[in-house]
Write a protein that holds these residues in place. Structure first.
Motif, PDB file in Angstrom:
ATOM      1  N   ASP A  11      10.542   3.183   5.964  1.00 34.64           N
ATOM      2  CA  ASP A  11      10.143   1.772   6.109  1.00 34.64           C
ATOM      3  C   ASP A  11      11.044   1.052   7.106  1.00 34.64           C
ATOM      4  OD1 ASP A  11       8.280  -0.427   4.688  1.00 34.64           O
ATOM      5  OD2 ASP A  11      10.186  -1.304   5.316  1.00 34.64           O
ATOM      6  N   ALA A  12      10.398   0.263   7.982  1.00 30.35           N
ATOM      7  CA  ALA A  12      11.114  -0.406   9.077  1.00 30.35           C
ATOM      8  C   ALA A  12      11.627  -1.791   8.689  1.00 30.35           C
ATOM      9  CB  ALA A  12      10.193  -0.518  10.286  1.00 30.35           C
ATOM     10  N   ASP A  13      11.288  -2.269   7.489  1.00 28.31           N
ATOM     11  CA  ASP A  13      11.684  -3.614   7.047  1.00 28.31           C
ATOM     12  C   ASP A  13      11.366  -4.667   8.115  1.00 28.31           C
ATOM     13  OD1 ASP A  13      12.566  -5.416   5.231  1.00 28.31           O
ATOM     14  OD2 ASP A  13      14.704  -5.096   5.581  1.00 28.31           O
ATOM     15  N   ARG A  14      10.115  -4.696   8.521  1.00 22.48           N
ATOM     16  CA  ARG A  14       9.685  -5.610   9.593  1.00 22.48           C
ATOM     17  C   ARG A  14       9.651  -7.063   9.126  1.00 22.48           C
ATOM     18  NH1 ARG A  14       7.952  -3.244  14.720  1.00 22.48           N
ATOM     19  NH2 ARG A  14       6.859  -1.330  14.231  1.00 22.48           N
ATOM     20  N   GLY A  33      -0.108 -12.747  -4.775  1.00 25.46           N
ATOM     21  CA  GLY A  33      -0.256 -11.883  -5.946  1.00 25.46           C
ATOM     22  C   GLY A  33      -1.462 -12.221  -6.798  1.00 25.46           C
ATOM     23  N   LEU A  34      -2.445 -12.904  -6.206  1.00 27.83           N
ATOM     24  CA  LEU A  34      -3.679 -13.187  -6.949  1.00 27.83           C
ATOM     25  C   LEU A  34      -4.529 -11.932  -7.050  1.00 27.83           C
ATOM     26  CD1 LEU A  34      -4.384 -16.517  -5.126  1.00 27.83           C
ATOM     27  CD2 LEU A  34      -4.171 -16.323  -7.614  1.00 27.83           C
ATOM     28  N   VAL A  38       9.084   4.193  12.579  1.00 31.43           N
ATOM     29  CA  VAL A  38       8.394   5.368  13.122  1.00 31.43           C
ATOM     30  C   VAL A  38       7.686   4.973  14.414  1.00 31.43           C
ATOM     31  CG1 VAL A  38       6.528   7.030  12.693  1.00 31.43           C
ATOM     32  CG2 VAL A  38       8.091   6.378  10.832  1.00 31.43           C
ATOM     33  N   ALA A  84       3.601  -8.196   5.091  1.00 34.76           N
ATOM     34  CA  ALA A  84       2.717  -9.047   4.281  1.00 34.76           C
ATOM     35  C   ALA A  84       3.168  -9.120   2.825  1.00 34.76           C
ATOM     36  CB  ALA A  84       1.285  -8.531   4.379  1.00 34.76           C
ATOM     37  N   TRP A  85       3.689  -8.016   2.280  1.00 36.44           N
ATOM     38  CA  TRP A  85       4.007  -7.992   0.838  1.00 36.44           C
ATOM     39  C   TRP A  85       5.077  -9.005   0.469  1.00 36.44           C
ATOM     40  CZ3 TRP A  85       8.916  -6.530  -0.934  1.00 36.44           C
ATOM     41  CH2 TRP A  85       9.739  -5.846  -0.035  1.00 36.44           C
ATOM     42  N   ILE A 123       0.835  -1.201   0.000  1.00 40.01           N
ATOM     43  CA  ILE A 123       0.000   0.000   0.000  1.00 40.01           C
ATOM     44  C   ILE A 123       0.875   1.259   0.000  1.00 40.01           C
ATOM     45  CG2 ILE A 123      -1.747   1.288   1.296  1.00 40.01           C
ATOM     46  CD1 ILE A 123      -2.770  -1.327  -0.093  1.00 40.01           C
ATOM     47  N   GLY A 162      -6.219  -6.492   4.680  1.00 42.89           N
ATOM     48  CA  GLY A 162      -6.445  -7.916   4.907  1.00 42.89           C
ATOM     49  C   GLY A 162      -5.858  -8.815   3.839  1.00 42.89           C
ATOM     50  N   ARG A 163      -6.729  -9.612   3.211  1.00 40.00           N
ATOM     51  CA  ARG A 163      -6.291 -10.600   2.221  1.00 40.00           C
ATOM     52  C   ARG A 163      -6.200 -10.009   0.820  1.00 40.00           C
ATOM     53  NH1 ARG A 163      -7.394 -15.640   4.701  1.00 40.00           N
ATOM     54  NH2 ARG A 163      -7.059 -16.703   2.749  1.00 40.00           N
ATOM     55  N   GLY A 181      -4.703  -6.775  -0.338  1.00 41.64           N
ATOM     56  CA  GLY A 181      -3.923  -5.548  -0.545  1.00 41.64           C
ATOM     57  C   GLY A 181      -3.401  -5.383  -1.959  1.00 41.64           C
ATOM     58  N   ALA A 182      -3.002  -6.489  -2.593  1.00 40.75           N
ATOM     59  CA  ALA A 182      -2.486  -6.369  -3.968  1.00 40.75           C
ATOM     60  C   ALA A 182      -3.611  -5.956  -4.908  1.00 40.75           C
ATOM     61  CB  ALA A 182      -1.863  -7.694  -4.414  1.00 40.75           C
ATOM     62  N   LEU A 183      -4.748  -6.578  -4.727  1.00 39.32           N
ATOM     63  CA  LEU A 183      -5.892  -6.288  -5.597  1.00 39.32           C
ATOM     64  C   LEU A 183      -6.400  -4.848  -5.409  1.00 39.32           C
ATOM     65  CD1 LEU A 183      -8.070  -7.370  -7.524  1.00 39.32           C
ATOM     66  CD2 LEU A 183      -9.197  -8.423  -5.558  1.00 39.32           C
TER      67      LEU A 183
HETATM   68  C1  FAD Z   1       0.352 -15.481   2.720  1.00 34.50           C
HETATM   69  C2  FAD Z   1      -0.299 -14.250   2.157  1.00 34.50           C
HETATM   70  C3  FAD Z   1      -0.869 -14.291   0.886  1.00 34.50           C
HETATM   71  C4  FAD Z   1      -1.492 -13.159   0.345  1.00 34.50           C
HETATM   72  N1  FAD Z   1      -1.967 -13.212  -0.923  1.00 34.50           N
HETATM   73  C5  FAD Z   1      -2.571 -12.129  -1.467  1.00 34.50           C
HETATM   74  C6  FAD Z   1      -3.066 -12.174  -2.795  1.00 34.50           C
HETATM   75  O1  FAD Z   1      -2.919 -13.192  -3.477  1.00 34.50           O
HETATM   76  N2  FAD Z   1      -3.710 -11.078  -3.291  1.00 34.50           N
HETATM   77  C7  FAD Z   1      -3.876  -9.922  -2.546  1.00 34.50           C
HETATM   78  O2  FAD Z   1      -4.476  -8.977  -3.036  1.00 34.50           O
HETATM   79  N3  FAD Z   1      -3.371  -9.845  -1.277  1.00 34.50           N
HETATM   80  C8  FAD Z   1      -2.736 -10.915  -0.727  1.00 34.50           C
HETATM   81  N4  FAD Z   1      -2.248 -10.865   0.549  1.00 34.50           N
HETATM   82  C9  FAD Z   1      -2.508  -9.659   1.343  1.00 34.50           C
HETATM   83  C10 FAD Z   1      -1.499  -8.540   1.095  1.00 34.50           C
HETATM   84  O3  FAD Z   1      -0.190  -9.026   1.247  1.00 34.50           O
HETATM   85  C11 FAD Z   1      -1.763  -7.414   2.105  1.00 34.50           C
HETATM   86  O4  FAD Z   1      -3.099  -7.000   2.058  1.00 34.50           O
HETATM   87  C12 FAD Z   1      -0.851  -6.218   1.796  1.00 34.50           C
HETATM   88  O5  FAD Z   1       0.508  -6.596   1.781  1.00 34.50           O
HETATM   89  C13 FAD Z   1      -1.068  -5.104   2.802  1.00 34.50           C
HETATM   90  O6  FAD Z   1      -0.203  -4.065   2.429  1.00 34.50           O
HETATM   91  P1  FAD Z   1       0.350  -3.013   3.495  1.00 34.50           P
HETATM   92  O7  FAD Z   1       1.297  -2.137   2.771  1.00 34.50           O
HETATM   93  O8  FAD Z   1      -0.799  -2.412   4.232  1.00 34.50           O
HETATM   94  O9  FAD Z   1       1.120  -3.907   4.585  1.00 34.50           O
HETATM   95  P2  FAD Z   1       2.500  -4.673   4.414  1.00 34.50           P
HETATM   96  O10 FAD Z   1       2.609  -5.289   3.084  1.00 34.50           O
HETATM   97  O11 FAD Z   1       2.636  -5.545   5.635  1.00 34.50           O
HETATM   98  O12 FAD Z   1       3.595  -3.519   4.506  1.00 34.50           O
HETATM   99  C14 FAD Z   1       3.737  -2.728   5.661  1.00 34.50           C
HETATM  100  C15 FAD Z   1       5.100  -2.053   5.590  1.00 34.50           C
HETATM  101  O13 FAD Z   1       5.186  -1.126   6.670  1.00 34.50           O
HETATM  102  C16 FAD Z   1       6.471  -1.231   7.275  1.00 34.50           C
HETATM  103  N5  FAD Z   1       6.347  -0.784   8.676  1.00 34.50           N
HETATM  104  C17 FAD Z   1       5.707  -1.406   9.684  1.00 34.50           C
HETATM  105  N6  FAD Z   1       5.764  -0.673  10.816  1.00 34.50           N
HETATM  106  C18 FAD Z   1       6.470   0.430  10.507  1.00 34.50           C
HETATM  107  C19 FAD Z   1       6.889   1.573  11.269  1.00 34.50           C
HETATM  108  N7  FAD Z   1       6.551   1.718  12.574  1.00 34.50           N
HETATM  109  N8  FAD Z   1       7.639   2.526  10.653  1.00 34.50           N
HETATM  110  C20 FAD Z   1       7.946   2.405   9.332  1.00 34.50           C
HETATM  111  N9  FAD Z   1       7.586   1.328   8.573  1.00 34.50           N
HETATM  112  C21 FAD Z   1       6.848   0.367   9.154  1.00 34.50           C
HETATM  113  C22 FAD Z   1       6.839  -2.702   7.127  1.00 34.50           C
HETATM  114  O14 FAD Z   1       8.236  -2.887   7.201  1.00 34.50           O
HETATM  115  C23 FAD Z   1       6.244  -3.040   5.746  1.00 34.50           C
HETATM  116  O15 FAD Z   1       7.181  -2.860   4.705  1.00 34.50           O
HETATM  117  C24 FAD Z   1      -1.578 -11.958   1.111  1.00 34.50           C
HETATM  118  C25 FAD Z   1      -0.991 -11.910   2.367  1.00 34.50           C
HETATM  119  C26 FAD Z   1      -0.342 -13.038   2.891  1.00 34.50           C
HETATM  120  C27 FAD Z   1       0.303 -12.960   4.253  1.00 34.50           C
END
Ligand code: FAD
Length: 304
Positions: free
Chosen positions: A34-37, A47-48, A131, A41-42, A15, A280-281, A283-285
């Motif tokens: 980015d904290a590289d936690r 990637g569906l 952060v 999830a990404w 996101i 949730g499930r 984020g890519a979509l």
């Molecule tokens: C096994 C699995 C399969 C999935 N398959 C799909 C799929 O097929 N299709 C789909 O649409 N979605 C899928 N998802 C869901 C998708 O991965 C998430 O919805 C999406 O990654 C959420 O994006 P995000 O950026 O909110 O969170 P994240 O991808 O978790 O990224 C959060 C980022 O914030 C950083 N961060 C955290 N805390 C801090 C801080 N305090 N300061 C600075 N940086 C911070 C982290 O290091 C990370 O890089 C799947 C998830 C999983 C676990």
């Protein structure tokens, strides 16, 4: 105090990276922290792009899911033009039916989430920083992190499940998946839908991906029980890969909300902070839809 930025994006995952990419293309000066936690999830996402696949049909998210699917080809082309690297967008998902046979949904597709994040981050300033504080002050926001402090006119909070630390109602749903060393021209395939977790497999540039478990926990380590379940799914979906060597056992924390809907909008208690979390499930979509929405919100704040 470090430099002043127009927009600071907290979190550079699916996101945050796509929000930052979209803001920058619209002319904003953007800094990503980015904290590289472990458990981001990404790094574990399949990637569906499958609005039919994960029980979205008939839910309030379906319209956004279809909009996300519609927006992906243009966004993928922008990302690829900007970075010179493929994000591996492909169309076609196959669903195995109970009792045999398969149904193909050509409108659905897949991409490679780590390639998307890397492409989006190219050309952006991304600073390693965890952060811990967002303090609104005199029309701007002070951003406090372990590696420094910044002041920004606008902040976008896109820290996935870790957005919970800033008062956003998100909880972890851990998902585990296997990447196997098995090549094959396999379009994404879903197992027959049942009451358990969705089972699916897809060929990616980094191997054959088989997913995925779901458990409410903050734990970000792989476990043997999940590995056994995922090997069973492999046997069902791609029997020829059942014994394939393991390339990686992935674990990610999906940021889920109590009602299953993402939180995208002004933070209720922090002026100048826009929340983009809780996907949730999906984020890519949903990322292209969220990125467009955040762009409108930030532009509205700037011109008000
Ligand atoms: C096994 C699995 C399969 C999935 N398959 C799909 C799929 O097929 N299709 C789909 O649409 N979605 C899928 N998802 C869901 C998708 O991965 C998430 O919805 C999406 O990654 C959420 O994006 P995000 O950026 O909110 O969170 P994240 O991808 O978790 O990224 C959060 C980022 O914030 C950083 N961060 C955290 N805390 C801090 C801080 N305090 N300061 C600075 N940086 C911070 C982290 O290091 C990370 O890089 C799947 C998830 C999983 C676990």
């Amino acid at each position: 105090m470090n430099r002043t930025w127009e927009v600071v994006v907290v979190g550079g995952g699916l996101i945050g990276a796509l929000v930052a990419f979209t803001l920058r293309r619209a002319g904003a000066r953007v800094l990503v922290l980015d904290a590289d936690r472990p458990g981001a999830a990404w790094r574990a996402a399949a990637g569906l792009l499958s609005p039919d696949g994960e029980r979205l049909a008939g839910t309030p998210l379906q319209a956004d899911a279809l909009d996300g699917l519609r927006r992906w080809p243009a966004l993928a082309a922008d990302l690829e033009r900007g970075s010179g690297a493929s994000v591996h967008l492909r169309s076609g998902v196959r669903r195995l039916q109970r009792g045999g046979g398969a149904q193909v949904t050509p409108g659905e597709g897949t991409l490679h989430p780590p390639s998307v994040v890397r492409a989006a981050r190219q050309g952006l300033e991304v600073v390693p920083a965890r952060v811990y504080g967002l303090r609104p002050e005199r029309g701007s926001v002070r951003v406090q992190a372990d590696t420094g402090e910044w002041r920004a006119a606008q902040v976008v909070l896109a820290a996935g499940v870790w957005s919970a630390a800033f008062g956003v109602a998100v909880q972890p749903q851990q998902g585990q998946a296997l990447l196997l060393r098995h090549a094959g021209p396999l379009e994404a395939v879903f197992g027959p839908s049942g009451r358990g977790f969705a089972r699916y497999a897809l060929s990616r540039p980094d191997g054959l991906y088989v997913g995925a478990t779901a458990r409410a926990t903050w734990a970000a380590d792989p476990d043997r029980q999940a590995a056994r379940w995922l090997r069973g799914a492999t046997q069902q979906l791609v029997p020829g890969a059942a014994q394939a060597p393991l390339a990686a056992h992935l674990v990610g924390l999906r940021p889920v909300t109590p009602d299953g809907l993402p939180r995208v909008g002004p933070h209720p208690a922090l002026p100048g902070v826009t929340v983009a979390a809780g996907h949730g499930r999906h984020g890519a979509l949903l990322a292209p839809v969220t990125a467009a929405r955040v762009l409108s919100l930030v532009q509205a704040q700037v011109s008000s």
